[in-house]
Design a protein around this motif. Structure first.
Motif, short mmCIF file in Angstrom:
data_model
loop_
_atom_site.label_atom_id
_atom_site.label_comp_id
_atom_site.label_asym_id
_atom_site.label_seq_id
_atom_site.Cartn_x
_atom_site.Cartn_y
_atom_site.Cartn_z
N ASP A 100 36.80 48.87 32.97
CA ASP A 100 36.58 49.30 31.59
C ASP A 100 35.09 49.45 31.37
O ASP A 100 34.27 49.05 32.21
CB ASP A 100 37.18 48.29 30.60
CG ASP A 100 37.37 48.90 29.21
OD1 ASP A 100 38.23 49.79 29.07
OD2 ASP A 100 36.65 48.51 28.29
N VAL A 120 37.76 41.53 27.80
CA VAL A 120 39.12 41.40 27.26
C VAL A 120 39.99 42.62 27.60
O VAL A 120 41.14 42.46 28.03
CB VAL A 120 39.08 41.14 25.74
CG1 VAL A 120 40.49 41.16 25.15
CG2 VAL A 120 38.41 39.80 25.46
N PRO A 121 39.51 43.88 27.43
CA PRO A 121 40.35 45.02 27.83
C PRO A 121 40.71 45.01 29.31
O PRO A 121 41.80 45.46 29.70
CB PRO A 121 39.49 46.23 27.47
CG PRO A 121 38.57 45.75 26.41
CD PRO A 121 38.29 44.33 26.76
N ALA A 165 41.96 34.26 25.11
CA ALA A 165 42.48 35.61 25.36
C ALA A 165 43.13 35.69 26.72
O ALA A 165 44.20 36.31 26.88
CB ALA A 165 41.34 36.63 25.25
N LEU A 211 41.21 42.28 31.12
CA LEU A 211 42.29 41.30 31.24
C LEU A 211 43.62 41.89 30.78
O LEU A 211 44.67 41.61 31.38
CB LEU A 211 41.96 40.05 30.44
CG LEU A 211 40.70 39.27 30.85
CD1 LEU A 211 40.52 38.05 29.96
CD2 LEU A 211 40.76 38.86 32.32
N ARG A 212 43.58 42.70 29.74
CA ARG A 212 44.81 43.33 29.27
C ARG A 212 45.35 44.31 30.31
O ARG A 212 46.57 44.40 30.50
CB ARG A 212 44.54 44.05 27.95
CG ARG A 212 44.29 43.11 26.77
CD ARG A 212 43.88 43.87 25.54
NE ARG A 212 43.60 42.97 24.42
CZ ARG A 212 42.88 43.31 23.36
NH1 ARG A 212 42.37 44.53 23.27
NH2 ARG A 212 42.66 42.43 22.40
N GLN A 213 44.46 45.03 30.98
CA GLN A 213 44.91 45.92 32.04
C GLN A 213 45.55 45.13 33.18
O GLN A 213 46.59 45.52 33.73
CB GLN A 213 43.74 46.74 32.58
CG GLN A 213 43.19 47.79 31.64
CD GLN A 213 42.07 48.58 32.29
OE1 GLN A 213 42.13 48.97 33.45
NE2 GLN A 213 41.02 48.84 31.54
N LEU A 268 47.43 35.96 27.96
CA LEU A 268 47.92 36.98 28.90
C LEU A 268 48.39 36.38 30.22
O LEU A 268 48.78 37.13 31.13
CB LEU A 268 46.80 38.00 29.17
CG LEU A 268 46.33 38.80 27.95
CD1 LEU A 268 45.06 39.58 28.29
CD2 LEU A 268 47.41 39.76 27.47
N ALA A 320 47.02 42.20 33.00
CA ALA A 320 48.32 41.70 32.56
C ALA A 320 49.34 42.82 32.52
O ALA A 320 50.52 42.63 32.87
CB ALA A 320 48.19 41.04 31.19
N GLY A 321 48.91 44.03 32.14
CA GLY A 321 49.82 45.16 32.11
C GLY A 321 50.30 45.57 33.50
O GLY A 321 51.38 46.15 33.64
#
Length: 287
Positions: free
Chosen positions: A167, A180-181, A209, A183-185, A213, A187-188
């Motif tokens: 990111d 954070v983005p 955060a 980490l979201r990737q 996740l 987890a996705g």
């Protein structure tokens, strides 16, 4: 100190990206064929015929040259004999369809298996890199610590240094917020495990955060008295970021969209992986 990383054996050769550029082109052509079989429409529809054969290979090589040599689209259009608008449209379409991300994931899994590991990692290493950016870039900020006006690349890599998530943000965004983005990737993509970072990733906000996740943030010291310490596998992300410095398009960021910047980062790692897989020794290939 250090880590027990045992990469697959490759034939000895110096870092010469141009020597194996055909490996990059071949991998892209293979992935384009796979996307066509999946009905992902990697080629455009319209009155003009889509690029094929030698012309398509030349276009792929031209896109690679933009990333590695830092050339302008108009300049590479003149040199390749393909209109720069056609080259840029191909790059933008393939980026939108996720070609580079899909290809990078496939090559990363192949490399891990060649090294005797599982296809997916159990631990990642996170870090960021501040890059100077042009006024036309999609975002700009000032990194107060490094005194650089530009953007930050946030990245999470596995133990061989190849990314699972990437990111970008303005350079004035703190690492704990910009990660954070990423980490979201992760987890996705189904990753559940520890994420190792330097002490800049301490703090309750990022820890919460990550915990939400299913990712445990593990900040560790990677330096003492100004001396870098290669603790565990934390050093591999530093090597990955140094690899990116060889690609001139990523030294001064001029991209007008974040997705195109991330695409050039993915192209850089695809180039490295395709070259490594081409140079696997015969013993590893037969195993």
């Amino acid at each position: 100190m250090g880590t027990a990383v045992h990469p697959a054996s490759t034939t000895p050769a110096s870092w010469d990206a141009f020597s194996d550029v055909d490996a990059f082109v071949d991998e892209v052509m293979t992935e384009l064929a796979a996307m066509a079989a999946d009905s992902r429409r990697p080629t455009r529809s319209g009155p003009k015929l889509a690029l094929t054969g030698v012309t398509l290979r030349k276009a792929i090589m031209a896109i690679w040259c933009v990333g590695y040599c830092g050339m302008q689209w108009r300049a590479i259009g003149q040199l390749s004999g393909i209109p720069f608008g056609t080259l840029y449209t191909l790059f933008a379409r393939w980026t939108r369809l996720g070609l580079w991300r899909r290809l990078l994931d496939r090559l990363r899994r192949t490399w891990r298996v060649a090294c005797g590991d599982t296809a997916e990692p159990s631990t990642v290493v996170i870090d960021s890199r501040t890059c100077r950016s042009a006024p036309s870039c999609f975002a700009r900020g000032v990194d107060g610590g490094k005194k650089i006006r530009g953007v930050k690349l946030h990245i999470a890599v596995e133990k061989y240094g190849f990314p699972l998530a990437i990111d970008s943000s303005p350079a004035n965004v703190h690492d704990t917020k910009g990660m954070v983005p990423v980490l979201r990737q992760l987890a996705g993509r189904g990753f559940q495990g520890p994420a190792i970072g330097d002490l800049g990733y301490r703090g309750e906000r990022l820890a919460k955060a990550g915990a939400a996740l299913g990712i445990a943030i593990q900040p560790i010291a990677r330096g003492r008295n100004g001396v870098f310490i290669p603790t565990e596998i934390a050093w591999v992300v530093e090597r990955s970021l140094s690899w990116l410095s060889r690609y001139r398009r990523l030294n001064v960021i001029v991209e007008r969209t974040k997705t195109h910047l991330i695409a050039f980062v993915e192209i850089a790692f695809v180039s490295i992986l395709s070259r490594r897989l081409r140079r696997l020794t015969a013993q590893d290939c037969s195993a």
